[in-house]
Scaffold this motif. Sequence first.
Motif, PDB file in Angstrom:
ATOM      1  N   ILE A   8       1.652   1.262 -13.258  1.00 54.99           N
ATOM      2  CA  ILE A   8       1.757   1.833 -14.598  1.00 54.99           C
ATOM      3  C   ILE A   8       3.240   2.011 -14.889  1.00 54.99           C
ATOM      4  O   ILE A   8       3.880   2.937 -14.396  1.00 54.99           O
ATOM      5  N   GLU A   9       3.787   1.082 -15.669  1.00 57.95           N
ATOM      6  CA  GLU A   9       5.237   1.035 -15.910  1.00 57.95           C
ATOM      7  C   GLU A   9       5.491   0.446 -17.284  1.00 57.95           C
ATOM      8  O   GLU A   9       5.042  -0.660 -17.579  1.00 57.95           O
ATOM      9  N   ASP A  10       6.230   1.203 -18.144  1.00 58.19           N
ATOM     10  CA  ASP A  10       6.461   0.711 -19.499  1.00 58.19           C
ATOM     11  C   ASP A  10       7.619  -0.279 -19.590  1.00 58.19           C
ATOM     12  O   ASP A  10       7.765  -0.968 -20.604  1.00 58.19           O
ATOM     13  N   ALA A  15       8.034  -4.091 -14.265  1.00 54.10           N
ATOM     14  CA  ALA A  15       6.637  -4.207 -13.850  1.00 54.10           C
ATOM     15  C   ALA A  15       6.322  -5.625 -13.380  1.00 54.10           C
ATOM     16  O   ALA A  15       5.619  -5.823 -12.372  1.00 54.10           O
ATOM     17  N   GLU A  16       6.848  -6.616 -14.093  1.00 52.77           N
ATOM     18  CA  GLU A  16       6.605  -8.014 -13.718  1.00 52.77           C
ATOM     19  C   GLU A  16       7.253  -8.339 -12.378  1.00 52.77           C
ATOM     20  O   GLU A  16       6.658  -9.032 -11.537  1.00 52.77           O
ATOM     21  N   ASN A  17       8.471  -7.844 -12.153  1.00 49.26           N
ATOM     22  CA  ASN A  17       9.154  -8.096 -10.879  1.00 49.26           C
ATOM     23  C   ASN A  17       8.393  -7.468  -9.710  1.00 49.26           C
ATOM     24  O   ASN A  17       8.235  -8.088  -8.652  1.00 49.26           O
ATOM     25  N   ILE A  18       7.915  -6.242  -9.907  1.00 48.46           N
ATOM     26  CA  ILE A  18       7.135  -5.581  -8.862  1.00 48.46           C
ATOM     27  C   ILE A  18       5.855  -6.350  -8.605  1.00 48.46           C
ATOM     28  O   ILE A  18       5.446  -6.563  -7.452  1.00 48.46           O
ATOM     29  N   TYR A  21       6.477  -9.551  -6.629  1.00 49.06           N
ATOM     30  CA  TYR A  21       6.827  -9.240  -5.233  1.00 49.06           C
ATOM     31  C   TYR A  21       5.582  -8.841  -4.440  1.00 49.06           C
ATOM     32  O   TYR A  21       5.364  -9.318  -3.312  1.00 49.06           O
ATOM     33  N   LEU A  22       4.753  -7.982  -5.016  1.00 43.63           N
ATOM     34  CA  LEU A  22       3.570  -7.527  -4.290  1.00 43.63           C
ATOM     35  C   LEU A  22       2.531  -8.633  -4.129  1.00 43.63           C
ATOM     36  O   LEU A  22       1.853  -8.708  -3.105  1.00 43.63           O
ATOM     37  N   GLU A  23       2.411  -9.478  -5.131  1.00 43.50           N
ATOM     38  CA  GLU A  23       1.470 -10.606  -5.002  1.00 43.50           C
ATOM     39  C   GLU A  23       1.896 -11.537  -3.870  1.00 43.50           C
ATOM     40  O   GLU A  23       1.035 -12.075  -3.155  1.00 43.50           O
ATOM     41  N   VAL A  32      -0.373  -2.146 -16.239  1.00 47.11           N
ATOM     42  CA  VAL A  32      -0.503  -1.621 -17.599  1.00 47.11           C
ATOM     43  C   VAL A  32       0.810  -0.939 -17.942  1.00 47.11           C
ATOM     44  O   VAL A  32       1.627  -0.638 -17.060  1.00 47.11           O
ATOM     45  N   HIS A  33       1.002  -0.638 -19.222  1.00 46.75           N
ATOM     46  CA  HIS A  33       2.306  -0.145 -19.655  1.00 46.75           C
ATOM     47  C   HIS A  33       2.272   1.234 -20.305  1.00 46.75           C
ATOM     48  O   HIS A  33       3.277   1.669 -20.874  1.00 46.75           O
ATOM     49  N   SER A  34       1.151   1.942 -20.190  1.00 54.57           N
ATOM     50  CA  SER A  34       1.081   3.300 -20.725  1.00 54.57           C
ATOM     51  C   SER A  34       0.148   4.140 -19.866  1.00 54.57           C
ATOM     52  O   SER A  34      -0.715   3.610 -19.150  1.00 54.57           O
TER      53      SER A  34
END
Length: 205
Positions: A8-10, A15-18, A21-23, A32-34
């Motif tokens: 959960i990161e706006d 968020a895309e970089n994380i 990396y995790l994938e 999600v962004h909210s």
Amino acid sequence: MTNSILIIEDDEMLAENICLYLERNKWEVHVVHSAEDGLKELESLHPDIVLTDHMLPGKTGVALIKEALAADPQIKIVMMTGEGSTQVAVDAMKAGACDYLSKPLSLAELKLVLEKVRGQSKMENTLSVLQRRQSRGMSLATIIGESAPMQATKAKVRQVLEAERNIADGELPAILITGETGTGKELLARALHFDGGRSEQPSSN
């Protein structure tokens, strides 16, 4: 879901970089962004871990933690805070987060924290399974022993259980089981607890 995480990161780029990396590290990632969308996703996804920012549209990450844990006390949540936001990290831990990370985010540190949290979760699940198995196997019938003293003890326990069943109202009397170490006091206490349907287990000494 197994090895799953809800981010959960706006900040969509972060968020895309994380996520990427995790994938690469074999996580099943949802983003999600909210806070509102995060709480909705939790209802259907039931991820292993939630990774949330603090400054979110709609409400703070600390508020989200409280709502998420109220709905699912077993959920594991890691908070991301801005650099120097010590009080936010403290508030997040008090609200029920199991760990936190400071921004700018280190992906290597993120991996270590998530592995630690996942390990804790697996340990808790294993302990819960063992406790359930143990409780199912602690009736009087499972206590092994054919000697005269053991049969006399079992008969006494059955008398106690029968007497308790005849108590119509009021709390059941306290029971103290005494004996030498290793003679099976704890087994008898658990048998009384589970066969008698007590809310509290008799004490042994």
